[in-house]
Design a protein around this motif. Structure first.
Motif, PDB file in Angstrom:
ATOM      1  N   ARG A  11      26.376 -35.137 -22.140  1.00 17.97           N
ATOM      2  CA  ARG A  11      25.975 -34.795 -23.245  1.00 17.97           C
ATOM      3  C   ARG A  11      26.677 -33.563 -23.757  1.00 17.97           C
ATOM      4  O   ARG A  11      27.296 -33.997 -24.535  1.00 17.97           O
ATOM      5  CB  ARG A  11      24.433 -34.800 -24.485  1.00 17.97           C
ATOM      6  CG  ARG A  11      24.544 -35.620 -26.145  1.00 17.97           C
ATOM      7  CD  ARG A  11      22.777 -34.747 -26.102  1.00 17.97           C
ATOM      8  NE  ARG A  11      22.448 -35.290 -26.049  1.00 17.97           N
ATOM      9  CZ  ARG A  11      20.981 -35.347 -25.971  1.00 17.97           C
ATOM     10  NH1 ARG A  11      20.731 -34.040 -26.016  1.00 17.97           N
ATOM     11  NH2 ARG A  11      20.071 -36.028 -25.631  1.00 17.97           N
ATOM     12  N   ARG A  12      26.984 -33.033 -22.550  1.00 20.03           N
ATOM     13  CA  ARG A  12      27.472 -31.788 -22.752  1.00 20.03           C
ATOM     14  C   ARG A  12      28.933 -31.868 -22.779  1.00 20.03           C
ATOM     15  O   ARG A  12      29.791 -31.199 -23.390  1.00 20.03           O
ATOM     16  CB  ARG A  12      27.312 -30.956 -21.324  1.00 20.03           C
ATOM     17  CG  ARG A  12      26.457 -30.704 -21.349  1.00 20.03           C
ATOM     18  CD  ARG A  12      26.124 -28.641 -21.072  1.00 20.03           C
ATOM     19  NE  ARG A  12      24.827 -28.068 -21.898  1.00 20.03           N
ATOM     20  CZ  ARG A  12      23.818 -27.829 -20.895  1.00 20.03           C
ATOM     21  NH1 ARG A  12      24.010 -28.229 -19.304  1.00 20.03           N
ATOM     22  NH2 ARG A  12      22.727 -27.788 -21.353  1.00 20.03           N
ATOM     23  N   THR A  13      29.813 -33.123 -22.538  1.00 18.35           N
ATOM     24  CA  THR A  13      30.935 -33.038 -22.188  1.00 18.35           C
ATOM     25  C   THR A  13      31.469 -33.903 -23.207  1.00 18.35           C
ATOM     26  O   THR A  13      32.199 -32.963 -24.456  1.00 18.35           O
ATOM     27  CB  THR A  13      31.519 -34.618 -21.546  1.00 18.35           C
ATOM     28  OG1 THR A  13      30.423 -35.358 -21.078  1.00 18.35           O
ATOM     29  CG2 THR A  13      32.762 -34.518 -20.716  1.00 18.35           C
ATOM     30  N   VAL A  14      30.341 -34.241 -24.205  1.00 20.29           N
ATOM     31  CA  VAL A  14      30.878 -34.625 -26.152  1.00 20.29           C
ATOM     32  C   VAL A  14      30.781 -33.712 -26.886  1.00 20.29           C
ATOM     33  O   VAL A  14      31.148 -32.607 -27.988  1.00 20.29           O
ATOM     34  CB  VAL A  14      29.496 -36.027 -26.467  1.00 20.29           C
ATOM     35  CG1 VAL A  14      30.084 -35.811 -27.446  1.00 20.29           C
ATOM     36  CG2 VAL A  14      29.735 -36.801 -25.162  1.00 20.29           C
ATOM     37  N   GLN A  15      29.785 -32.593 -26.274  1.00 15.98           N
ATOM     38  CA  GLN A  15      29.526 -31.101 -27.331  1.00 15.98           C
ATOM     39  C   GLN A  15      30.596 -30.452 -27.262  1.00 15.98           C
ATOM     40  O   GLN A  15      30.733 -30.031 -28.270  1.00 15.98           O
ATOM     41  CB  GLN A  15      28.295 -30.727 -26.514  1.00 15.98           C
ATOM     42  CG  GLN A  15      26.557 -31.182 -27.112  1.00 15.98           C
ATOM     43  CD  GLN A  15      25.654 -29.714 -26.263  1.00 15.98           C
ATOM     44  OE1 GLN A  15      26.252 -29.216 -25.472  1.00 15.98           O
ATOM     45  NE2 GLN A  15      24.504 -30.375 -26.206  1.00 15.98           N
ATOM     46  N   VAL A  16      30.890 -30.700 -26.049  1.00 17.95           N
ATOM     47  CA  VAL A  16      32.473 -29.547 -26.088  1.00 17.95           C
ATOM     48  C   VAL A  16      33.640 -30.332 -27.143  1.00 17.95           C
ATOM     49  O   VAL A  16      34.057 -28.831 -28.009  1.00 17.95           O
ATOM     50  CB  VAL A  16      33.076 -29.309 -24.689  1.00 17.95           C
ATOM     51  CG1 VAL A  16      34.094 -28.658 -24.863  1.00 17.95           C
ATOM     52  CG2 VAL A  16      31.751 -28.319 -23.500  1.00 17.95           C
ATOM     53  N   ALA A  18      33.195 -32.226 -29.974  1.00 19.33           N
ATOM     54  CA  ALA A  18      32.711 -31.674 -30.649  1.00 19.33           C
ATOM     55  C   ALA A  18      32.454 -30.450 -31.583  1.00 19.33           C
ATOM     56  O   ALA A  18      33.297 -29.671 -32.192  1.00 19.33           O
ATOM     57  CB  ALA A  18      30.903 -31.997 -31.215  1.00 19.33           C
ATOM     58  N   THR A  19      32.638 -29.631 -30.762  1.00 15.58           N
ATOM     59  CA  THR A  19      32.484 -28.133 -30.591  1.00 15.58           C
ATOM     60  C   THR A  19      33.908 -27.779 -31.675  1.00 15.58           C
ATOM     61  O   THR A  19      34.046 -26.909 -32.337  1.00 15.58           O
ATOM     62  CB  THR A  19      32.375 -27.009 -29.666  1.00 15.58           C
ATOM     63  OG1 THR A  19      30.959 -27.711 -28.664  1.00 15.58           O
ATOM     64  CG2 THR A  19      32.212 -25.734 -29.635  1.00 15.58           C
ATOM     65  N   GLY A  22      34.992 -29.044 -34.438  1.00 17.43           N
ATOM     66  CA  GLY A  22      33.568 -28.161 -35.163  1.00 17.43           C
ATOM     67  C   GLY A  22      34.086 -26.956 -35.539  1.00 17.43           C
ATOM     68  O   GLY A  22      33.433 -26.213 -36.909  1.00 17.43           O
ATOM     69  N   ALA A  23      34.063 -26.494 -35.171  1.00 16.95           N
ATOM     70  CA  ALA A  23      34.566 -24.915 -34.667  1.00 16.95           C
ATOM     71  C   ALA A  23      35.569 -24.353 -36.013  1.00 16.95           C
ATOM     72  O   ALA A  23      35.150 -23.688 -36.645  1.00 16.95           O
ATOM     73  CB  ALA A  23      35.134 -24.236 -33.598  1.00 16.95           C
TER      74      ALA A  23
ATOM     75  N   TYR B  51      24.763 -29.172 -32.575  1.00 17.25           N
ATOM     76  CA  TYR B  51      26.264 -29.236 -32.416  1.00 17.25           C
ATOM     77  C   TYR B  51      26.724 -28.148 -33.467  1.00 17.25           C
ATOM     78  O   TYR B  51      28.200 -27.509 -33.229  1.00 17.25           O
ATOM     79  CB  TYR B  51      26.832 -30.734 -32.896  1.00 17.25           C
ATOM     80  CG  TYR B  51      26.452 -31.917 -31.945  1.00 17.25           C
ATOM     81  CD1 TYR B  51      26.057 -31.713 -30.370  1.00 17.25           C
ATOM     82  CD2 TYR B  51      26.660 -33.634 -32.709  1.00 17.25           C
ATOM     83  CE1 TYR B  51      25.952 -32.630 -29.869  1.00 17.25           C
ATOM     84  CE2 TYR B  51      26.714 -34.311 -31.572  1.00 17.25           C
ATOM     85  CZ  TYR B  51      26.021 -33.445 -29.638  1.00 17.25           C
ATOM     86  OH  TYR B  51      25.812 -34.213 -28.887  1.00 17.25           O
ATOM     87  N   ALA B  55      28.742 -24.905 -32.543  1.00 18.52           N
ATOM     88  CA  ALA B  55      30.426 -24.955 -32.641  1.00 18.52           C
ATOM     89  C   ALA B  55      30.788 -23.533 -33.344  1.00 18.52           C
ATOM     90  O   ALA B  55      31.593 -22.641 -33.359  1.00 18.52           O
ATOM     91  CB  ALA B  55      30.687 -26.045 -34.224  1.00 18.52           C
ATOM     92  N   LEU B 296      29.352 -27.023 -16.778  1.00 19.74           N
ATOM     93  CA  LEU B 296      30.016 -28.485 -16.754  1.00 19.74           C
ATOM     94  C   LEU B 296      31.018 -28.871 -15.292  1.00 19.74           C
ATOM     95  O   LEU B 296      31.000 -29.541 -15.180  1.00 19.74           O
ATOM     96  CB  LEU B 296      31.035 -28.760 -17.918  1.00 19.74           C
ATOM     97  CG  LEU B 296      30.816 -28.959 -19.098  1.00 19.74           C
ATOM     98  CD1 LEU B 296      31.346 -28.681 -20.517  1.00 19.74           C
ATOM     99  CD2 LEU B 296      30.477 -30.382 -18.988  1.00 19.74           C
TER     100      LEU B 296
END
Lengths: 447, 314
Positions: A11-16, A18-19, A22-23, B51, B55, B296
């Motif tokens: 999930r972490r890959t997705v998080q990055v 999204a981040t 989103g940022a 998320y 973010a 990661l």
């Protein structure tokens, strides 16, 4: 070792991803209060019978909220202000909880000014209680919360650092006079170690915050009201400076085996009854602790009068010196809809509640008498000074920037570790390292 | 029976409506939508509490925000340069070494117990319970319990005393001893979780394989080596990855027990202190992002070294 499985790695890959996406979107919603209400005043109500509203008072005194003491104060307050309803919220971990809450508008009506707020930002968060010129006639410590000539907070009590000690144990060791130099203090502790079963000094290493009180030796060693200003301008650990004298004393206490055997597993709550019973002889704390130790003595069924209080072992012109400063300052939330009621509470709590007497503390009123506990101070002719806090805000900025943390536990924990031999190095190198960090940060922090 | 191939049959059915009518397409739309409706609640929670904050954190990491002040300034990559140019911020990763060593012990022990308890032995459910119990206890409580455990003349000293060892050792007193003690607590706490994972994986291996192996004369060790180990490889890989990232981000137990004193400070404790003690929220956010990237990277490297191919036992 693992966190639970809900931290699935894929999930972490997705998080990055999204981040990053989103940022960009969320940036405007970042900071907290858009504090548009700049420079509001909390006026004192003209007619106590008319002022109304429900106010929330934030406090660190969880004990007083739990045992109903705060309710009693509120009931007393309602005799004068019948239409104001007071509700209390006690926060155990005040500093970190309030910091998060202050990103919204909702942080009670009356709160304690947290250390994290920069002094210049006070007008953005708090309503003023009046001008410094006017308030300083009646109250102590106004300068600690003055920004641009206006005062933003008022402490209900004055506190003074010092050693809480067990008189009986010190007497048993044959010490009848307060020590006048750090060397003499160490000799006395050795006598306690040799002649009694007590632990001469207790560091409270594990509870962490008691160690921070060692910074408050500042000012009392050389009886200098400008001690805080000197921290901002010069090297706090220069030879002979207050902090260096204090730190050297703590280092020597631990190094010479005069502190508890294993500081890492010390226990603050246990230390109170143990001091009362005479298992611990001395702790460097402050006047605020006296009442707690006396209560512990009553609970343990020993004489509360055994709890004594002594100043830092240093004399200037033949007299001891102690600094009196504010405890947490109460302030009115600038967003509060009931500023008058909130102001009424602060005024009443400071002037009429008797909170200072209940805590055996120094009164915030300039014309009030000293508490009974400090009688020995008067007999010994201890000079009480108030530190000039004009540079207090700058000191805090340097402290954060340098990551030295003079008001934080790590610094003294490292010092104790160094003295115990759990950390390598010499005292001079350690303090020299602090100097380097501190003076390096001084250059980056403008006025 | 004539065997008409399938495609030669008349394709239109008198009763089915032609393609593209509303009925069919709404049905299709629903079919696409249904799984998402089920996912709505968890996704909403995930976005709100994971998320969005992450973010925000990344956004903060480019500022000099102190965590409360209404004003902040963009400092570009300043925080990141500071992190990578300050040696002292990375020194704390040595502490993770203790936890990494502990993970090895933990995985081996969990695997051992899971294997033993997957065979029929007496009281096996009781032992499963005993091993899994610590995972159910709140981490804060564990921290406090073990503070008493390691105290001078505390539980640990008493137990050792029963066996005639009277050490006068301050368990949390020196950096090495404190870190080993904390890593030990960490093993105690997370062993059960690994154990359950392994046990579940082992029990999904069909039982007749063991019987066949026994007929062929394989002992317990060979059964473990050639049936169990390949059979649980995916779970084992996952556990190793989780352990490594867990070691890098160890926080709860050292924070509660020692607060990072006496050389027990981990990277996460340091980050928390930067944010909440020195009010450098911007720098701390950058540190958190860096930790995320490091984890990661480590995961990616592990994946490359040990590809996660499916094993066919049968």
């Amino acid at each position: 070792m693992n966190r639970q499985l809900n931290r699935h790695t894929n999930r972490r890959t997705v998080q990055v991803l999204a981040t990053v996406a989103g940022a960009a979107l969320l940036l405007p919603g970042c900071t907290g209060t858009g504090a548009s209400t700049k420079g509001a005043d909390a006026e004192a109500p003209a007619d106590p019978a008319k002022v109304s509203g429900t106010i929330t008072v934030l406090t660190v005194r969880t004990d007083l909220v739990q045992d109903g003491t705060m309710k009693k104060y509120a009931a007393e307050f309602n005799k004068t202000y019948p239409k104001v309803k007071v509700e209390f919220q006690a926060l155990t971990n005040y500093e970190s909880e309030i910091k998060i809450r202050m990103n919204t508008d909702d942080y009670g009506d009356v709160l304690l000014i947290p250390a994290v707020i920069k002094k210049d930002d006070y007008p953005k968060f708090f309503a003023s209680l009046g001008t410094a010129a006017e308030r300083s006639k009646k109250y102590r410590f106004t300068e600690f919360t003055t920004v641009g000539g206006k005062v933003y907070g008022q402490s209900p009590v004055g506190v003074m650092p010092g050693f809480v000690y067990n008189k009986r144990v010190w007497k048993e060791a044959g010490v009848t006079q307060w020590p006048t130099t750090p060397a003499e203090f160490l000799t006395d502790l050795k006598a306690i170690k040799a002649k009694t079963d007590a632990v001469p000094y207790y560091t409270n290493f594990a509870a962490q915050w008691p160690l921070t009180s060692w910074t408050y030796v500042d000012g009392s060693v050389h009886c200098d009201p400008q001690a805080t200003t000197k921290l901002a301008a010069g090297d706090p650990w220069a030879a002979g400076s207050d902090l260096r004298v204090g730190d050297t004393l703590l280092y020597d206490i631990v190094k010479q085996g005069l502190a508890e055997k294993d500081p890492t597993t010390s226990n603050w709550e246990e230390s109170k009854p143990r001091t009362a019973k005479g298992e611990i002889a001395t702790q460097w704390l402050g006047t605020w602790a006296i009442i707690q130790f006396q209560d512990a003595a009553k609970k343990a069924g020993v004489n509360p009068d055994d709890i004594g209080f002594m100043p830092f072992p240093a004399q200037t012109d033949g007299a001891y010196c102690a600094t009196v400063g504010p405890d947490y300052n109460q302030a009115v939330n600038v967003h509060s809809p009931h500023k008058e009621a909130a102001r009424a509470w602060i005024d009443w709590f400071t002037d009429k509640s008797g909170y200072d007497k209940d805590n055996l503390a120094i009164s915030p009123l300039k014309d009030a008498a000293m508490p009974e506990v400090l009688k020995p101070y008067e007999t010994a002719g201890v000079r009480l000074i108030e530190l000039d806090d004009a540079a207090g805000a700058k000191v805090k900025l340097i402290d954060d920037e340098s990551e030295v943390g003079i008001y934080k536990p790590e610094y003294r924990q490292d010092l104790v570790d160094l003295a115990r031999g759990a950390k390598k190095g010499s005292l001079d190198d350690f303090l020299g390292g602090l100097t380097k960090k501190w003076t390096g940060a001084q250059a980056n922090v403008g006025d | 029976m004539t065997h008409t191939p399938l495609h030669a049959r008349p394709r239109t059915h008198p009763h089915t409506p032609a393609r593209g009518t509303p009925a069919r397409s709404t049905h299709k739309a629903w079919r696409l939508l249904t799984p998402w409706l089920f996912l709505l609640a968890p996704l909403a929670l995930l976005i709100t509490f994971t998320y969005a904050p992450i973010a925000n954190m990344v956004a903060y990491s480019f500022t000099d925000w102190d965590g409360v002040s209404p004003e902040l300034h963009y400092t570009g990559a300043g925080n990141y340069t500071e992190i990578f140019t300050r040696e002292d911020l990375f020194q704390v990763f040595w502490v993770s070494g203790y936890y990494l060593a502990a993970s090895v012990i933990q995985i081996v022990a969990a695997l051992y117990f899971a294997t033993i308890l997957s065979f029929n032995i007496r009281f096996r459910n009781f032992f499963k319970g005993v091993l899994f119990f610590p995972s159910l206890v709140n981490g804060v409580a564990i921290g406090f319990v073990f503070l008493y455990f390691f105290q001078d003349r505390g539980t640990f000293d008493t137990v050792l005393g029963l066996f005639g060892y009277h050490t006068d050792h301050a368990w949390l007193g020196t950096p090495t001893s404190a870190n080993v003690s904390l890593a030990g607590v960490s093993i105690w706490r997370y062993l059960g979780m690994n154990f359950v994972l392994f046990l579940g994986a082992i029990q999904s291996i069909p039982g007749e394989l063991y019987e066949a192996a026994e007929l062929d004369g394989a002992g317990r060790w060979h059964q473990f080596r050639y049936i169990i180990l390949p059979g649980i490889k995916p779970v084992l890989t996952l556990t190793v990855i989780l352990s490594v990232s867990g070691s890098l981000s160890a926080f709860e137990i050292p924070y509660i027990m020692t607060g990072g004193a006496t050389g027990t400070e981990t990277f996460v404790i340091q980050t928390v202190k930067l944010a909440f003690q020195f009010n450098k929220t911007g720098l701390a956010s950058a540190a958190a992002v860096v930790l995320l990237l490091i984890i990661l990277l480590v995961t990616w490297v592990q994946r490359r070294l040990v590809p996660d191919d499916r094993v066919d036992l049968v």
